[in-house]
Design a protein around this motif. Structure first.
Motif, PDB file in Angstrom:
ATOM      1  N   SER A 107      11.363   6.029   0.786  1.00  0.00           N
ATOM      2  CA  SER A 107      10.737   4.875   1.456  1.00  0.00           C
ATOM      3  C   SER A 107       9.233   5.040   1.400  1.00  0.00           C
ATOM      4  N   ALA A 108       8.522   3.940   1.106  1.00  0.00           N
ATOM      5  CA  ALA A 108       7.047   3.967   1.057  1.00  0.00           C
ATOM      6  C   ALA A 108       6.440   3.901   2.450  1.00  0.00           C
ATOM      7  N   GLY A 109       7.283   3.970   3.477  1.00  0.00           N
ATOM      8  CA  GLY A 109       6.757   3.984   4.843  1.00  0.00           C
ATOM      9  C   GLY A 109       6.595   2.586   5.410  1.00  0.00           C
ATOM     10  N   LEU A 110       5.814   2.497   6.465  1.00  0.00           N
ATOM     11  CA  LEU A 110       5.663   1.201   7.133  1.00  0.00           C
ATOM     12  C   LEU A 110       5.123   0.184   6.143  1.00  0.00           C
ATOM     13  N   ASP A 111       5.568  -1.050   6.338  1.00  0.00           N
ATOM     14  CA  ASP A 111       5.162  -2.120   5.424  1.00  0.00           C
ATOM     15  C   ASP A 111       3.731  -2.538   5.758  1.00  0.00           C
ATOM     16  N   LEU A 112       2.826  -2.225   4.832  1.00  0.00           N
ATOM     17  CA  LEU A 112       1.403  -2.493   5.092  1.00  0.00           C
ATOM     18  C   LEU A 112       1.140  -3.984   5.291  1.00  0.00           C
ATOM     19  N   THR A 113       1.978  -4.815   4.698  1.00  0.00           N
ATOM     20  CA  THR A 113       1.750  -6.264   4.851  1.00  0.00           C
ATOM     21  C   THR A 113       2.136  -6.742   6.266  1.00  0.00           C
ATOM     22  N   PRO A 153       6.435   8.971   1.728  1.00  0.00           N
ATOM     23  CA  PRO A 153       5.212   9.105   2.512  1.00  0.00           C
ATOM     24  C   PRO A 153       5.330   8.471   3.905  1.00  0.00           C
ATOM     25  N   ALA A 154       4.511   8.961   4.821  1.00  0.00           N
ATOM     26  CA  ALA A 154       4.285   8.356   6.147  1.00  0.00           C
ATOM     27  C   ALA A 154       5.591   7.966   6.857  1.00  0.00           C
ATOM     28  N   GLY A 155       5.793   6.669   7.089  1.00  0.00           N
ATOM     29  CA  GLY A 155       7.001   6.227   7.802  1.00  0.00           C
ATOM     30  C   GLY A 155       8.280   6.669   7.112  1.00  0.00           C
ATOM     31  N   GLY A 156       8.244   6.834   5.787  1.00  0.00           N
ATOM     32  CA  GLY A 156       9.421   7.331   5.057  1.00  0.00           C
ATOM     33  C   GLY A 156       9.694   8.769   5.460  1.00  0.00           C
ATOM     34  N   MET A 294      -8.184  -2.384   1.623  1.00  0.00           N
ATOM     35  CA  MET A 294      -8.682  -1.650   0.449  1.00  0.00           C
ATOM     36  C   MET A 294      -7.573  -0.758  -0.123  1.00  0.00           C
ATOM     37  N   TYR A 295      -6.807  -0.145   0.770  1.00  0.00           N
ATOM     38  CA  TYR A 295      -5.717   0.737   0.322  1.00  0.00           C
ATOM     39  C   TYR A 295      -4.662  -0.069  -0.445  1.00  0.00           C
ATOM     40  N   LEU A 296      -4.320  -1.243   0.102  1.00  0.00           N
ATOM     41  CA  LEU A 296      -3.340  -2.105  -0.583  1.00  0.00           C
ATOM     42  C   LEU A 296      -3.856  -2.532  -1.961  1.00  0.00           C
ATOM     43  N   LEU A 299      -3.506   0.193  -4.400  1.00  0.00           N
ATOM     44  CA  LEU A 299      -2.121   0.336  -4.864  1.00  0.00           C
ATOM     45  C   LEU A 299      -1.824  -0.698  -5.951  1.00  0.00           C
ATOM     46  N   LYS A 300      -2.325  -1.904  -5.739  1.00  0.00           N
ATOM     47  CA  LYS A 300      -2.047  -2.967  -6.720  1.00  0.00           C
ATOM     48  C   LYS A 300      -2.786  -2.710  -8.030  1.00  0.00           C
ATOM     49  N   GLN A 301      -4.083  -2.244  -7.897  1.00  0.00           N
ATOM     50  CA  GLN A 301      -4.879  -2.003  -9.106  1.00  0.00           C
ATOM     51  C   GLN A 301      -4.332  -0.870  -9.957  1.00  0.00           C
ATOM     52  N   LYS A 302      -3.645   0.074  -9.284  1.00  0.00           N
ATOM     53  CA  LYS A 302      -3.096   1.245  -9.964  1.00  0.00           C
ATOM     54  C   LYS A 302      -2.311   0.836 -11.207  1.00  0.00           C
ATOM     55  N   LYS A 303      -1.657  -0.357 -11.090  1.00  0.00           N
ATOM     56  CA  LYS A 303      -0.807  -0.835 -12.175  1.00  0.00           C
ATOM     57  C   LYS A 303      -1.601  -1.282 -13.388  1.00  0.00           C
ATOM     58  N   GLY A 304      -2.722  -2.013 -13.083  1.00  0.00           N
ATOM     59  CA  GLY A 304      -3.431  -2.745 -14.133  1.00  0.00           C
ATOM     60  C   GLY A 304      -4.218  -1.915 -15.107  1.00  0.00           C
TER      61      GLY A 304
HETATM   62  C1  LIG Z   1      -5.409   5.670  18.256  1.00  0.00           C
HETATM   63  C2  LIG Z   1      -4.163   5.515  17.468  1.00  0.00           C
HETATM   64  C3  LIG Z   1      -3.215   4.616  18.132  1.00  0.00           C
HETATM   65  C4  LIG Z   1      -2.139   4.151  17.550  1.00  0.00           C
HETATM   66  C5  LIG Z   1      -1.838   4.355  16.128  1.00  0.00           C
HETATM   67  C6  LIG Z   1      -2.164   3.144  15.394  1.00  0.00           C
HETATM   68  C7  LIG Z   1      -1.923   2.885  14.140  1.00  0.00           C
HETATM   69  C8  LIG Z   1      -1.553   3.753  13.080  1.00  0.00           C
HETATM   70  C9  LIG Z   1      -0.092   3.942  12.913  1.00  0.00           C
HETATM   71  C10 LIG Z   1       0.355   3.627  11.565  1.00  0.00           C
HETATM   72  C11 LIG Z   1       1.345   4.599  11.028  1.00  0.00           C
HETATM   73  C12 LIG Z   1       1.575   4.259   9.623  1.00  0.00           C
HETATM   74  C13 LIG Z   1       2.581   4.680   8.949  1.00  0.00           C
HETATM   75  C14 LIG Z   1       2.860   4.254   7.555  1.00  0.00           C
HETATM   76  O1  LIG Z   1       3.951   4.436   7.080  1.00  0.00           O
HETATM   77  S1  LIG Z   1       1.641   3.440   6.663  1.00  0.00           S
HETATM   78  C15 LIG Z   1       2.263   3.293   5.016  1.00  0.00           C
HETATM   79  C16 LIG Z   1       1.910   4.506   4.234  1.00  0.00           C
HETATM   80  N1  LIG Z   1       2.498   4.447   2.927  1.00  0.00           N
HETATM   81  C17 LIG Z   1       1.868   4.877   1.852  1.00  0.00           C
HETATM   82  O2  LIG Z   1       0.763   5.342   1.897  1.00  0.00           O
HETATM   83  C18 LIG Z   1       2.597   4.715   0.559  1.00  0.00           C
HETATM   84  C19 LIG Z   1       1.934   3.730  -0.311  1.00  0.00           C
HETATM   85  N2  LIG Z   1       2.686   3.549  -1.562  1.00  0.00           N
HETATM   86  C20 LIG Z   1       2.664   4.449  -2.567  1.00  0.00           C
HETATM   87  O3  LIG Z   1       2.069   5.497  -2.504  1.00  0.00           O
HETATM   88  C21 LIG Z   1       3.439   4.093  -3.778  1.00  0.00           C
HETATM   89  O4  LIG Z   1       3.699   2.705  -3.730  1.00  0.00           O
HETATM   90  C22 LIG Z   1       4.765   4.824  -3.931  1.00  0.00           C
HETATM   91  C23 LIG Z   1       5.636   4.721  -2.666  1.00  0.00           C
HETATM   92  C24 LIG Z   1       4.512   6.303  -4.243  1.00  0.00           C
HETATM   93  C25 LIG Z   1       5.549   4.192  -5.111  1.00  0.00           C
HETATM   94  O5  LIG Z   1       4.747   4.162  -6.261  1.00  0.00           O
HETATM   95  P1  LIG Z   1       5.127   3.200  -7.483  1.00  0.00           P
HETATM   96  O6  LIG Z   1       6.567   3.340  -7.799  1.00  0.00           O
HETATM   97  O7  LIG Z   1       4.138   3.468  -8.557  1.00  0.00           O
HETATM   98  O8  LIG Z   1       4.968   1.726  -6.894  1.00  0.00           O
HETATM   99  P2  LIG Z   1       3.610   0.906  -6.663  1.00  0.00           P
HETATM  100  O9  LIG Z   1       2.593   1.763  -6.025  1.00  0.00           O
HETATM  101  O10 LIG Z   1       3.243   0.223  -7.923  1.00  0.00           O
HETATM  102  O11 LIG Z   1       4.074  -0.158  -5.564  1.00  0.00           O
HETATM  103  C26 LIG Z   1       4.928  -1.259  -5.903  1.00  0.00           C
HETATM  104  C27 LIG Z   1       4.563  -2.407  -5.008  1.00  0.00           C
HETATM  105  O12 LIG Z   1       4.857  -2.041  -3.657  1.00  0.00           O
HETATM  106  C28 LIG Z   1       3.680  -2.218  -2.856  1.00  0.00           C
HETATM  107  N3  LIG Z   1       3.693  -1.201  -1.785  1.00  0.00           N
HETATM  108  C29 LIG Z   1       3.693   0.127  -1.929  1.00  0.00           C
HETATM  109  N4  LIG Z   1       3.742   0.727  -0.746  1.00  0.00           N
HETATM  110  C30 LIG Z   1       3.761  -0.242   0.187  1.00  0.00           C
HETATM  111  C31 LIG Z   1       3.797  -0.240   1.606  1.00  0.00           C
HETATM  112  N5  LIG Z   1       3.844   0.881   2.337  1.00  0.00           N
HETATM  113  N6  LIG Z   1       3.798  -1.423   2.244  1.00  0.00           N
HETATM  114  C32 LIG Z   1       3.772  -2.581   1.549  1.00  0.00           C
HETATM  115  N7  LIG Z   1       3.720  -2.649   0.191  1.00  0.00           N
HETATM  116  C33 LIG Z   1       3.732  -1.492  -0.484  1.00  0.00           C
HETATM  117  C34 LIG Z   1       2.538  -2.042  -3.829  1.00  0.00           C
HETATM  118  O13 LIG Z   1       1.373  -2.628  -3.336  1.00  0.00           O
HETATM  119  C35 LIG Z   1       3.087  -2.747  -5.047  1.00  0.00           C
HETATM  120  O14 LIG Z   1       2.948  -4.139  -4.793  1.00  0.00           O
HETATM  121  P3  LIG Z   1       2.737  -5.175  -5.993  1.00  0.00           P
HETATM  122  O15 LIG Z   1       2.544  -6.490  -5.317  1.00  0.00           O
HETATM  123  O16 LIG Z   1       1.505  -4.713  -6.740  1.00  0.00           O
HETATM  124  O17 LIG Z   1       3.990  -5.084  -6.812  1.00  0.00           O
END
Ligand SMILES: CC/C=C\C/C=C\CCCC/C=C/C(=O)SCCNC(=O)CCNC(=O)[C@H](O)C(C)(C)COP(=O)(O)OP(=O)(O)OC[C@H]1O[C@@H](n2cnc3c(N)ncnc32)[C@H](O)[C@@H]1OP(=O)(O)O
Length: 304
Positions: A107-113, A153-156, A294-296, A299-304
């Motif tokens: 799982s890529a963790g919490l959905d950033l969107t 990562p993260a939520g995963g 910026m992080y999102l 992630l998207k630019q990584k592909k291009g």
């Molecule tokens: C004082 C404090 C008080 C309270 C706390 C407050 C807040 C903080 C709490 C928040 C806790 C957060 C937890 C989380 O889980 S945050 C999410 C962290 N996740 C990541 O960092 C992972 C990001 N993703 C990656 O690294 C890669 O995508 C991955 C999983 C290794 C897979 O790689 P790959 O197969 O190459 O796939 P792509 O990177 O090309 O991704 C495909 C597609 O998916 C989109 N995407 C990836 N990850 C996410 C995500 N987590 N959420 C939404 N979307 C995601 C990516 O942008 C691509 O989209 P596209 O449109 O280009 O197809």
């Protein structure tokens, strides 16, 4: 997927309104006239969480299916909690393997969107669902084993950390860890508590500050996972481990699990609303929104 188990579901007329919503989410259909209804386990396979029960073995395999990366959307979180609740109430199930249906990603963790460009009410609803998922998994009476067949990562990683045992595939490209600081955000205290309970204080301090993502062998060394096996053996190994844990009488194991975990869960339970408020105000900050955007983008630019 060929599934034959039959599950007895009470008539919807007898259920509270939220249960009707749950039925709709899971695609259960009640015939006209409706007393209790038997549904095949195939119906139990909802859209984003697939559940494959094996009543003879007393186990089920739960697979996340939210392509491309199993991000934890509100919908997935809701289905996960509902599916888990159903398994908790199913007397034929004592253990569950949690794994992914998406190749190469646990799982890529919490959905950033869900955390970007939305309004405060949405952030509050989303965070409540994240809390609920963690509490239900962390305090589950079932034996839970994570079969980590991809990046986590993260939520995963958090989902894996709630389990009683973690088996990870040996691919060095798969990494696991709480990498929140790399996104410019902070792992909440209960993520941190769960990590500390698993790998200890010093290792957690280092891992959390640096946002470390560990490849399988390093994850094993630090104690973040319990076993590393070839990818095609992850699920079978998880099922074997499940069988070992299930050899222990349930009541004794469950009371012990609760004794070990309740104080940690209580810390969140005592301040759930405050935690939601903290999250909403933190995530709504312009600087945090910019970091996430910026992080999102990256992630998207990584592909291009
Ligand atoms: C004082 C404090 C008080 C309270 C706390 C407050 C807040 C903080 C709490 C928040 C806790 C957060 C937890 C989380 O889980 S945050 C999410 C962290 N996740 C990541 O960092 C992972 C990001 N993703 C990656 O690294 C890669 O995508 C991955 C999983 C290794 C897979 O790689 P790959 O197969 O190459 O796939 P792509 O990177 O090309 O991704 C495909 C597609 O998916 C989109 N995407 C990836 N990850 C996410 C995500 N987590 N959420 C939404 N979307 C995601 C990516 O942008 C691509 O989209 P596209 O449109 O280009 O197809």
């Amino acid at each position: 997927m060929a599934l034959t188990a039959v599950i007895r579901v009470p008539s919807r007329a007898l259920l509270r309104p939220w249960a009707r919503l749950r039925d709709a989410a899971l695609g259960w259909i009640e015939p006209a006239g409706g007393g209790g209804v038997e549904v095949s386990a195939q119906r139990f396979a909802s859209q984003k969480v697939l559940v494959e029960p094996d009543p003879a073995a007393g186990v089920a395999v739960m697979k996340f299916k939210n392509p491309p990366v199993n991000s934890l959307s509100l919908e997935l979180l809701t289905e996960l909690v509902i599916s888990l609740e159903k398994l908790e109430n199913d007397k034929t199930v004592r253990g569950v393997v949690l794994t992914s249906d998406c190749p190469g990603i646990f799982s890529a963790g919490l959905d950033l969107t869900e955390m970007c460009g939305r309004n405060p009410a949405h952030y509050a609803e989303y965070w409540k669902a994240v809390q609920e998922m963690w509490l239900r998994l962390y305090l589950s009476n079932l034996v839970l084993v994570a079969a980590i067949n991809g990046a986590s990562p993260a939520g995963g990683c958090l989902i894996a950390l709630t389990c009683d045992y973690r088996v990870m595939a040996d691919n060095p490209k798969y990494c696991i860890g709480l990498n929140e600081t790399l996104l410019g955000i902070v792992a909440p205290f209960w993520f941190k508590d769960n990590l500390v309970n698993t790998i200890g204080h010093r290792a957690s301090e280092r891992a959390l500050q640096l946002g470390l993502l560990f490849p399988p062998t390093e994850a094993l060394q630090v104690g973040m996972v319990d076993k590393v096996v070839p990818k095609d053996q992850v699920q079978s190994t998880a099922l074997s481990v499940l069988a070992q844990w299930m050899a222990i009488p349930d009541h004794a194991r469950q009371l012990t699990k609760n004794m070990m975990r309740k104080p940690t869960a209580d810390r969140l339970l005592k301040q759930r609303d405050a935690d939601i408020q903290n999250f909403v105000s933190f995530i709504s900050r312009d600087s945090i929104q910019k970091s996430l955007q910026m992080y999102l983008e990256k992630l998207k630019q990584k592909k291009g």
